[in-house]
Write a protein that holds these residues in place. Structure first.
Motif, short mmCIF file in Angstrom:
data_model
loop_
_atom_site.label_atom_id
_atom_site.label_comp_id
_atom_site.label_asym_id
_atom_site.label_seq_id
_atom_site.Cartn_x
_atom_site.Cartn_y
_atom_site.Cartn_z
N UNK A 1 0.86 -1.18 0.00
CA UNK A 1 0.00 0.00 0.00
C UNK A 1 0.89 1.23 0.00
N UNK A 2 0.71 2.09 -1.00
CA UNK A 2 1.50 3.31 -1.12
C UNK A 2 0.85 4.43 -0.33
N UNK A 3 1.63 5.09 0.51
CA UNK A 3 1.09 6.07 1.45
C UNK A 3 1.52 7.49 1.13
N UNK A 4 0.59 8.42 1.36
CA UNK A 4 0.91 9.84 1.43
C UNK A 4 0.82 10.24 2.91
N UNK B 1 3.50 15.45 2.51
CA UNK B 1 2.72 16.68 2.34
C UNK B 1 2.96 17.57 3.55
N UNK B 2 3.31 18.84 3.30
CA UNK B 2 3.63 19.77 4.38
C UNK B 2 3.19 21.18 4.01
N UNK C 1 14.38 9.45 2.06
CA UNK C 1 13.77 8.13 1.85
C UNK C 1 13.65 7.85 0.35
N UNK C 2 14.24 6.76 -0.11
CA UNK C 2 14.31 6.47 -1.55
C UNK C 2 12.95 6.25 -2.19
N UNK C 3 11.97 5.77 -1.44
CA UNK C 3 10.67 5.47 -2.04
C UNK C 3 9.80 6.70 -2.25
N UNK C 4 10.17 7.83 -1.63
CA UNK C 4 9.33 9.04 -1.72
C UNK C 4 9.57 9.73 -3.06
N UNK D 1 -0.20 14.55 -7.58
CA UNK D 1 0.42 13.26 -7.22
C UNK D 1 -0.60 12.23 -6.77
N UNK D 2 -1.87 12.43 -7.09
CA UNK D 2 -2.90 11.52 -6.59
C UNK D 2 -2.76 10.10 -7.12
N UNK D 3 -2.10 9.93 -8.25
CA UNK D 3 -1.91 8.59 -8.79
C UNK D 3 -0.75 7.85 -8.11
N UNK D 4 0.00 8.56 -7.26
CA UNK D 4 1.19 7.97 -6.66
C UNK D 4 0.93 7.33 -5.30
N UNK D 5 -0.28 7.49 -4.75
CA UNK D 5 -0.57 6.90 -3.44
C UNK D 5 -1.96 6.28 -3.41
#
Length: 357
Positions: free
Chosen positions: A23-26, A54-55, A68-71, A85-89
């Protein structure tokens, strides 16, 4: 009851149904908790990875992403609301100040993303109800981040109570405190701002732990409360509960006395006494737990191997997404806590027994 055999048979991840998939998280909100606790937990998890942060600050998001390499994406709150970036999480973890949970849950739900929301759910029970409603109406999973429910010692204690180890539960005591002002270099932080924290600080942020853990252990909800709160230190002038004590009456007849303070020596304990025995958990709310059992003039202390409760929490959440399962604790579960908190602060003002509505 053959206690040792019973404990040896315990399956720590009694909730897990899959070991496949990711599961990919934001992660929304990059305070110290997210950066120091959540990111490492997700990195070590079996079923999750962080792909988006997100900040409010683009620079902070980019700095965090570089660690972090996965971000793949570092975006602002505004960009998140715009759907960047909605398709990324696949799912969103929300760890902003309490009063801002709703707006990010609304956006996540409308994007069709499942939501893991930090406790307490929101600043007020009314806003928490709106949070539940928007997730329901968009058919997304909503889980409230009660990490202690994933602690193996807590889950084992629950089974012991279910199986009658302490007999009929009679009474409980819970305490949680920490020296908040010594934890941060700048005392001007959101937990002391009632516009962001909600009804107060000590019970909202810390006192919710014994409330929710008792509900989990007893499989019963509180129906009535009493409370006393006081604030003395100048930095607590905007909140009423630098120090607090409150009582809970549960549906099953159990009575609980709890204390919480954001300006005291660190303490973390929970004790349940029944007609036949007692379970004492201390420490309990800080990521480690020792279980002491007493029955028939015999006392046994059991130290569980420490687990990363955040890792367990995220893997639990991901497991339910990957298996299309239902979560516990869900939004309705979290609403009971919010209504309990509302009643406690109401009782502190009225000096009367208040029913939880």
């Amino acid at each position: 009851m053959e206690l040792i055999k019973y404990l040896d048979d315990f399956n720590e991840r009694d909730w897990q149904y899959t070991s496949e998939g990711t599961v990919r998280l934001a992660l929304v909100g990059l305070g110290w908790w997210t950066v120091d606790m959540v990111l490492p937990a997700v990195k070590d998890s079996d079923l999750c990875c962080t792909t988006t942060v997100v900040s409010s600050s683009k620079n902070k998001a980019e700095k965090t992403a570089s660690s972090e390499a996965t971000i793949e994406h570092a975006i602002t709150y505004e960009e998140f609301h715009d759907g960047e970036a909605k398709e990324a999480f696949d799912a969103v973890y929300i760890a902003t100040p309490n009063a801002r949970h709703l707006e990010y849950a609304e956006t996540a739900a409308k994007l069709g993303k499942d939501v893991l929301c930090e406790k307490p759910m929101e600043a007020t029970a009314e806003r928490a109800q709106r949070l539940v409603s928007v997730c329901d109406s968009n058919d997304v999973l909503l889980m409230i981040a009660y990490r202690v429910q994933t602690q193996p010692a807590i889950r084992r204690a629950r089974e012991l109570i279910d199986n009658g180890f302490i007999g009929k539960p009679v009474q409980a005591y819970g305490s949680y405190s920490q020296p908040l002002l010594g934890m941060f270099s700048n005392p001007d932080q959101w937990r002391l701002d009632s516009d962001l924290s909600g009804y107060g600080t000590s019970i909202m942020d810390l006192g919710i732990y014994p409330i929710n853990t008792l509900r989990f252990l007893l499989r019963s909800d509180p129906t009535a409360v009493t409370a006393q709160t006081e604030s003395f230190h100048e930095d607590f002038s905007d909140v009423s509960d630098e120090r607090s004590a409150y009582t809970l009456t549960f549906e099953n007849g159990t009575h609980a006395v709890c204390t919480a303070s954001q300006n005291a020596y660190g303490d973390s304990q929970l004790k349940l006494t029944g007609t036949d025995g007692q379970i004492d958990l201390s420490p309990v709310f800080n990521g480690e737990c020792t279980l002491e059992l007493a029955r028939s003039n015999t006392t046994v202390q059991i130290s569980f191997e420490n687990v990363d409760e955040m890792k367990e929490e995220f893997d639990y959440f991901a497991d339910k997404i990957l298996c299309s399962g239902s979560v516990f604790p869900d939004g309705q579960h979290g609403l009971v806590d919010m209504r309990t908190l509302q009643a406690i602060y109401r009782a502190a003002r009225s000096g009367q027994v208040e029913q939880i509505k």
